[in-house]
Design a protein around this motif. Structure first.
Motif, PDB file in Angstrom:
ATOM      1  N   LEU A  58      10.581  62.918  36.114  1.00 17.76           N
ATOM      2  CA  LEU A  58      10.357  61.961  36.964  1.00 17.76           C
ATOM      3  C   LEU A  58       9.920  60.693  36.195  1.00 17.76           C
ATOM      4  CD1 LEU A  58       9.287  63.644  40.364  1.00 17.76           C
ATOM      5  CD2 LEU A  58      11.520  62.556  39.881  1.00 17.76           C
ATOM      6  N   THR A  59      10.619  59.518  36.383  1.00 13.47           N
ATOM      7  CA  THR A  59       9.860  57.953  36.024  1.00 13.47           C
ATOM      8  C   THR A  59      10.048  57.188  37.019  1.00 13.47           C
ATOM      9  OG1 THR A  59      11.263  58.720  33.853  1.00 13.47           O
ATOM     10  CG2 THR A  59      10.078  56.440  34.166  1.00 13.47           C
ATOM     11  N   ARG A  60       8.899  56.515  37.387  1.00 17.15           N
ATOM     12  CA  ARG A  60       8.956  55.708  38.572  1.00 17.15           C
ATOM     13  C   ARG A  60       9.071  54.045  37.749  1.00 17.15           C
ATOM     14  NH1 ARG A  60       5.419  54.475  43.268  1.00 17.15           N
ATOM     15  NH2 ARG A  60       4.942  52.250  43.138  1.00 17.15           N
ATOM     16  N   TYR A  61       9.782  53.313  38.644  1.00 21.56           N
ATOM     17  CA  TYR A  61      10.098  51.842  38.188  1.00 21.56           C
ATOM     18  C   TYR A  61       9.768  51.073  39.297  1.00 21.56           C
ATOM     19  CZ  TYR A  61      12.755  53.453  34.214  1.00 21.56           C
ATOM     20  OH  TYR A  61      13.220  54.281  33.199  1.00 21.56           O
ATOM     21  N   GLY A  62       8.917  50.031  39.408  1.00 24.93           N
ATOM     22  CA  GLY A  62       8.547  49.237  40.245  1.00 24.93           C
ATOM     23  C   GLY A  62       9.717  48.219  40.833  1.00 24.93           C
ATOM     24  N   SER A  63      10.771  48.457  41.216  1.00 25.23           N
ATOM     25  CA  SER A  63      11.731  47.543  41.311  1.00 25.23           C
ATOM     26  C   SER A  63      12.837  48.190  42.142  1.00 25.23           C
ATOM     27  CB  SER A  63      12.080  46.863  40.064  1.00 25.23           C
ATOM     28  OG  SER A  63      13.188  47.565  39.300  1.00 25.23           O
ATOM     29  N   ASN A  64      13.870  47.554  42.888  1.00 28.51           N
ATOM     30  CA  ASN A  64      15.020  48.039  43.327  1.00 28.51           C
ATOM     31  C   ASN A  64      16.127  48.620  42.287  1.00 28.51           C
ATOM     32  OD1 ASN A  64      16.271  45.818  42.345  1.00 28.51           O
ATOM     33  ND2 ASN A  64      16.514  44.657  44.420  1.00 28.51           N
ATOM     34  N   TYR A  65      17.240  48.820  42.637  1.00 24.46           N
ATOM     35  CA  TYR A  65      18.050  49.540  41.489  1.00 24.46           C
ATOM     36  C   TYR A  65      18.560  48.747  40.550  1.00 24.46           C
ATOM     37  CZ  TYR A  65      21.679  52.382  39.496  1.00 24.46           C
ATOM     38  OH  TYR A  65      22.423  52.945  38.504  1.00 24.46           O
ATOM     39  N   SER A  66      18.866  47.242  40.648  1.00 22.79           N
ATOM     40  CA  SER A  66      19.272  46.592  39.467  1.00 22.79           C
ATOM     41  C   SER A  66      18.179  46.221  38.714  1.00 22.79           C
ATOM     42  CB  SER A  66      19.659  44.977  40.474  1.00 22.79           C
ATOM     43  OG  SER A  66      20.725  45.245  40.996  1.00 22.79           O
ATOM     44  N   GLY A  67      16.860  46.113  39.267  1.00 23.73           N
ATOM     45  CA  GLY A  67      15.730  45.850  38.478  1.00 23.73           C
ATOM     46  C   GLY A  67      15.354  47.154  37.451  1.00 23.73           C
ATOM     47  N   PHE A  68      15.705  48.491  38.285  1.00 21.61           N
ATOM     48  CA  PHE A  68      15.520  49.608  37.418  1.00 21.61           C
ATOM     49  C   PHE A  68      16.559  49.655  36.302  1.00 21.61           C
ATOM     50  CE2 PHE A  68      18.348  53.345  37.308  1.00 21.61           C
ATOM     51  CZ  PHE A  68      17.392  54.381  36.364  1.00 21.61           C
ATOM     52  N   GLU A  69      17.864  48.927  36.353  1.00 21.21           N
ATOM     53  CA  GLU A  69      18.632  49.163  35.444  1.00 21.21           C
ATOM     54  C   GLU A  69      18.379  48.336  34.212  1.00 21.21           C
ATOM     55  OE1 GLU A  69      23.292  50.100  36.727  1.00 21.21           O
ATOM     56  OE2 GLU A  69      22.589  48.121  36.937  1.00 21.21           O
ATOM     57  N   ILE A  70      17.654  47.080  34.361  1.00 21.88           N
ATOM     58  CA  ILE A  70      17.217  46.156  33.483  1.00 21.88           C
ATOM     59  C   ILE A  70      16.164  46.935  32.713  1.00 21.88           C
ATOM     60  CG2 ILE A  70      16.101  43.934  32.973  1.00 21.88           C
ATOM     61  CD1 ILE A  70      17.913  42.899  35.516  1.00 21.88           C
ATOM     62  N   LEU A  71      15.122  47.344  33.372  1.00 27.71           N
ATOM     63  CA  LEU A  71      13.853  47.963  32.733  1.00 27.71           C
ATOM     64  C   LEU A  71      14.297  49.156  31.734  1.00 27.71           C
ATOM     65  CD1 LEU A  71      11.520  47.632  35.913  1.00 27.71           C
ATOM     66  CD2 LEU A  71      11.252  46.438  33.548  1.00 27.71           C
ATOM     67  N   ARG A  72      15.319  49.902  32.404  1.00 27.27           N
ATOM     68  CA  ARG A  72      15.513  51.242  31.799  1.00 27.27           C
ATOM     69  C   ARG A  72      16.472  50.733  30.620  1.00 27.27           C
ATOM     70  NH1 ARG A  72      20.047  55.092  32.519  1.00 27.27           N
ATOM     71  NH2 ARG A  72      19.347  57.251  31.253  1.00 27.27           N
ATOM     72  N   ALA A  73      17.074  49.621  30.640  1.00 21.66           N
ATOM     73  CA  ALA A  73      17.998  49.300  29.361  1.00 21.66           C
ATOM     74  C   ALA A  73      16.937  48.687  28.380  1.00 21.66           C
ATOM     75  CB  ALA A  73      19.096  48.311  29.798  1.00 21.66           C
ATOM     76  N   GLN A  74      15.797  48.310  28.781  1.00 16.87           N
ATOM     77  CA  GLN A  74      14.953  47.633  27.787  1.00 16.87           C
ATOM     78  C   GLN A  74      14.224  48.666  27.134  1.00 16.87           C
ATOM     79  OE1 GLN A  74      12.498  45.228  30.188  1.00 16.87           O
ATOM     80  NE2 GLN A  74      13.929  43.330  30.201  1.00 16.87           N
ATOM     81  N   GLN A  75      13.777  49.953  27.883  1.00 13.55           N
ATOM     82  CA  GLN A  75      13.215  51.069  27.489  1.00 13.55           C
ATOM     83  C   GLN A  75      14.169  51.751  26.515  1.00 13.55           C
ATOM     84  OE1 GLN A  75      11.993  53.626  30.672  1.00 13.55           O
ATOM     85  NE2 GLN A  75      10.032  52.308  30.873  1.00 13.55           N
ATOM     86  N   MET A  76      15.402  51.806  26.777  1.00  8.15           N
ATOM     87  CA  MET A  76      16.314  52.481  25.743  1.00  8.15           C
ATOM     88  C   MET A  76      16.332  51.722  24.352  1.00  8.15           C
ATOM     89  SD  MET A  76      19.475  53.336  28.308  1.00  8.15           S
ATOM     90  CE  MET A  76      20.289  54.092  27.322  1.00  8.15           C
ATOM     91  N   GLU A  77      16.193  50.515  24.594  1.00 10.57           N
ATOM     92  CA  GLU A  77      16.225  49.591  23.338  1.00 10.57           C
ATOM     93  C   GLU A  77      14.842  49.729  22.469  1.00 10.57           C
ATOM     94  OE1 GLU A  77      16.771  44.935  21.967  1.00 10.57           O
ATOM     95  OE2 GLU A  77      17.206  45.685  24.107  1.00 10.57           O
ATOM     96  N   LEU A  78      13.955  49.984  23.248  1.00 11.48           N
ATOM     97  CA  LEU A  78      12.509  50.174  22.454  1.00 11.48           C
ATOM     98  C   LEU A  78      12.380  51.451  21.914  1.00 11.48           C
ATOM     99  CD1 LEU A  78      10.173  48.480  24.925  1.00 11.48           C
ATOM    100  CD2 LEU A  78      10.865  47.660  22.357  1.00 11.48           C
ATOM    101  N   GLN A  79      12.923  52.399  22.959  1.00 12.09           N
ATOM    102  CA  GLN A  79      12.912  53.986  22.254  1.00 12.09           C
ATOM    103  C   GLN A  79      13.821  53.980  21.034  1.00 12.09           C
ATOM    104  OE1 GLN A  79      13.154  56.675  25.352  1.00 12.09           O
ATOM    105  NE2 GLN A  79      12.992  58.560  23.989  1.00 12.09           N
ATOM    106  N   GLN A  80      14.998  53.425  21.053  1.00 13.96           N
ATOM    107  CA  GLN A  80      15.854  53.679  20.103  1.00 13.96           C
ATOM    108  C   GLN A  80      15.193  52.919  19.001  1.00 13.96           C
ATOM    109  OE1 GLN A  80      18.682  55.390  20.624  1.00 13.96           O
ATOM    110  NE2 GLN A  80      19.263  55.435  18.338  1.00 13.96           N
ATOM    111  N   ALA A  81      14.687  52.093  18.875  1.00 15.98           N
ATOM    112  CA  ALA A  81      14.034  51.245  17.749  1.00 15.98           C
ATOM    113  C   ALA A  81      12.899  52.208  17.158  1.00 15.98           C
ATOM    114  CB  ALA A  81      13.661  50.045  18.119  1.00 15.98           C
ATOM    115  N   SER A  82      12.305  52.755  18.137  1.00 17.32           N
ATOM    116  CA  SER A  82      11.271  53.661  17.622  1.00 17.32           C
ATOM    117  C   SER A  82      11.523  54.857  17.039  1.00 17.32           C
ATOM    118  CB  SER A  82      10.316  53.905  18.951  1.00 17.32           C
ATOM    119  OG  SER A  82       9.186  54.890  18.608  1.00 17.32           O
ATOM    120  N   PHE A  83      12.780  55.333  17.462  1.00 13.67           N
ATOM    121  CA  PHE A  83      13.367  56.601  16.803  1.00 13.67           C
ATOM    122  C   PHE A  83      13.719  56.289  15.247  1.00 13.67           C
ATOM    123  CE2 PHE A  83      17.406  58.758  15.936  1.00 13.67           C
ATOM    124  CZ  PHE A  83      17.062  59.989  15.962  1.00 13.67           C
ATOM    125  N   ALA A  84      14.561  55.081  15.485  1.00 16.81           N
ATOM    126  CA  ALA A  84      14.893  54.848  14.061  1.00 16.81           C
ATOM    127  C   ALA A  84      13.897  54.441  13.031  1.00 16.81           C
ATOM    128  CB  ALA A  84      15.568  53.140  14.099  1.00 16.81           C
TER     129      ALA A  84
END
Length: 671
Positions: free
Chosen positions: A224-250
């Motif tokens: 479970l991951t909590r995001y302090g925003s509505n759905y559109s805000g969640f999509e933006i935050l999750r995309a940013q997390q995916m980008e950071l995690q992908q960079a960390s993985f690389a």
């Protein structure tokens, strides 16, 4: 607050939550999202107590009252308003206590119950229940119709109204928009925005989630991951997390490659063996950052139509409707429209106004009652019915559906029709392995919807008629449908309450209502404003009807007929008649006053409670405003602001009701 700490949840052998932790605060509006099968409904079952955690700790305040929509279809002859009124469980319990107290003659208990009933809002419970029913799209003349007289979708609306009627501290809503059209959806959004308790909602409607939630809880990979925003805000935050995690993985992969290279190079050398071994241990200890690759999304596309007739359809002075007992029943009349190649038409209108009737007639599943409907040469219709089983056979498998479709269209369809080709084709719509031989009746709503889409795509239509295609689709599949429709080269006629899909696909709108089909000059925001205005107009009509009834009762009470007195001949008899007439008149006057008092007493009591509540609110507002002049932590400032807004909204409602009550009292006591 709601607190999950290292919670594990299983369904059978499948682990849906694995040591998941999250905290939800009082008053938060939470959207619960995740792919189908991720565990959203299972988590709801934990919240409502039908499931218990398999591990970890789950805590929710025991004193919280819970409201939720019952999933069973109601089977009762109760009037609709009475059925919804029973959703107020506190009120129902108090009324039962009152009956018991009256039967036992316990005066003290009766006094206590009367006080509790006033606190529970007994005086305006029925109007509140009726307001919920009307808001969800019912007509005034349907308020007292038996529940069983409504279709399944309308009965589920009554279940929703019943849940909203329940006084609650936490409200659980699982896909509340599935049986709603756009006008009821707009009303529900406005109601939920005023709700002061904690709310958790599962929905695949992006705009609905944006409108009613301020926290998003995402279930993915049993976490479970909590995001302090509505759905559109969640999509933006999750995309940013995916980008950071992908960079960390690389970055981690580079480090792993460097360590592995050292190990491979020196592990065989005695002088370097210890260093190599230490690097092996470092590699083992290194926290593995999983590559956050987006899950394979379901995507598809419509094939290029073989031809594009223009116009696709020409409708002239047509009537659309049904045949009832061999008699035509017209719902839409005098319709004259053209449908051109490449048009993207959104069909708007309330439930029951004729949207589906229009689409079904164009799809050739209903006969045209009068007028003409001329099809362009080579017209090929792809029809998605609101009820998938209108075009599916529950006992047949997806493969049998495709084989039958291939035989119906024949070799001229231009599509391969061997069984293996059809299996491969179904696989592109996520029907793989044994699923192609599973009976459709045992499938989920989303799987049935995907099968209908697969059958439509295979036919290479040039006109798509889509009647609520997103009802059972998750957000990812809705996005895939939106993209496919935008790339489709033919014509689209779309009925949907999914505003995101309507905005993305349609460039013009038809309004279906009051027996007509007319162009709607405006966008969806204009239509939403129109719906709110229309809803207000209907509420005013309902209030006027109630007011007229009250005036009629008052007038009838004042005009109690005086029994006629037979004329008497003797002076003594005449004197006696005068005496009797006067006494009878006084008795009737007293009777009239008692009836009038009985009629106005609840109005006066509610008016007094209304004024007391407004005075109490003013006092609380003054305290809050004074509090805000002092230094406070940000959280307390925010809470005070929210409370002030809630009080202001309540005052507005109370003032409106005060005007109604004073008007009713004036009318009842005049003359």
């Amino acid at each position: 607050m709601i607190n999950l700490k290292n919670v594990t949840l299983r369904r059978g052998t499948k682990v849906l939550l694995d040591q998941a932790s999250v905290t939800l605060n009082p008053g938060e509006k939470v959207g619960l999202v995740g792919r189908n099968g991720a565990g959203k409904s299972t988590l709801f079952a934990l919240f409502n107590g039908t499931l218990h955690e398999d591990g970890g700790d789950f805590d929710m305040p025991k004193a919280w009252r819970m409201g939720q929509v019952a999933q069973n279809m109601p089977e009762t002859d109760q009037p609709a308003s009475e059925f919804v009124l029973e959703g107020d469980t506190r009120l129902a319990e108090l009324r039962q206590r009152l009956v018991a107290a009256e039967e036992s003659g316990d005066g003290m208990e009766m006094a206590h119950v009367y006080t509790d009933l006033a606190d529970a809002g007994d005086h305006d419970a029925l109007p509140r229940a009726e307001a919920l029913i009307l808001g969800l799209g019912f007509r005034v003349d349907e308020l007292n119709k038996p529940v069983n007289s409504f279709s399944g979708g309308w009965r589920m609306r009554l279940q929703l109204a019943r849940a909203l009627m329940c006084p609650s501290d936490i409200l659980l809503l699982d896909e509340p928009t599935n049986h709603l059209d756009l006008d009821a959806l707009v009303w529900l959004e406005a109601w939920l925005q005023r709700y002061t308790g904690t709310m958790i909602v599962i929905s695949h409607d992006r705009e609905f989630l944006d409108a009613v939630t301020n926290v998003t809880l995402h279930i993915e990979h049993a976490k479970l991951t909590r995001y302090g925003s509505n759905y559109s805000g969640f999509e933006i935050l999750r995309a940013q997390q995916m980008e950071l995690q992908q960079a960390s993985f690389a970055k981690q992969q580079d480090k792993i490659a460097h360590l592995q290279k050292f190990i491979n190079r020196f592990k065989a050398q005695a002088s370097k063996a210890k260093q190599a071994q230490s690097r092996v241990k470092a590699l083992e200890r290194m926290e593995k950052v999983a590559p956050l690759l987006a899950e394979a999304e379901f995507t598809f596309g419509f094939k290029e139509p073989n031809n594009l007739p223009n116009p696709m359809l020409a409708i002239s002075e047509a009537s659309f409707g049904y045949i009832v007992d061999e008699e035509p029943k017209a719902i839409l009349q005098g319709v004259s429209k053209s449908v051109l190649a490449g048009q993207r038409i959104g069909i708007l209108g309330a439930n029951g106004q004729g949207k589906s009737t229009l689409v079904k007639t164009i799809a050739r599943t209903l006969p045209l009652l009068t007028g003409t409907l001329t099809e362009g040469k080579g017209l090929n219709i792809g029809y998605f019915a609101q009820q998938e089983l209108d075009v599916l056979h529950p006992q047949d498998t997806p493969l049998e559906h495709m084989i039958r479709l291939a035989k119906e269209l024949g070799p001229n369809s231009g599509e391969p029709s061997r069984e293996q080709d059809l299996r491969n084709y179904l696989g592109t719509f996520n029907f793989s392995g044994d699923m192609v031989k599973q009976a459709v009746g045992s499938m989920s709503g989303g799987e049935k919807a995907r099968l209908v889409l697969a059958m439509i795509v295979w036919q290479r239509p040039n006109l798509l008629l889509l009647d609520e295609p997103t009802n059972h689709l998750d957000l990812a599949t809705r996005e895939a449908l939106s993209m496919a429709l935008n790339e489709f080269e033919g014509t689209v006629m779309l009925v949907s309450h999914d505003r995101a899909l309507l905005r993305a696909v349609c460039d013009e709108f038809w309004m279906v209502g009051r027996g007509k089909v007319e162009p709607f000059d405006g966008d969806l925001d204009d239509y939403q404003k129109y719906l709110l205005d229309e809803s207000k107009r209907l509420r005013e009509e309902a209030k006027n009807a109630i007011r007229d009834t009250a005036v009629w009762i008052s007038t009838a009470v004042k005009q109690v007929p005086v029994p006629a007195i037979e004329p008497l001949t003797s002076p003594a008899d005449a004197s006696n008649a005068s005496s009797i007439s006067s006494a009878e008149q006084r008795k009737l006057e007293a009777q009239r006053r008692q009836q009038l008092a009985a009629h106005t007493r609840p109005l006066k009591r509610e008016l007094e409670q209304n004024e007391q509540r407004m005075a109490s609110i003013e006092a609380e507002k003054s305290q809050l405003e004074q509090l805000l002049t002092t230094p406070l932590p940000p959280a307390e400032i925010a809470e005070a602001g929210r409370r002030l807004k809630a009080l202001a909204d309540e005052v507005s409602t109370l003032e409106e009701r005060w005007l109604e009550l004073t008007s009713l009292l004036e009318e009842a006591t005049s003359n």
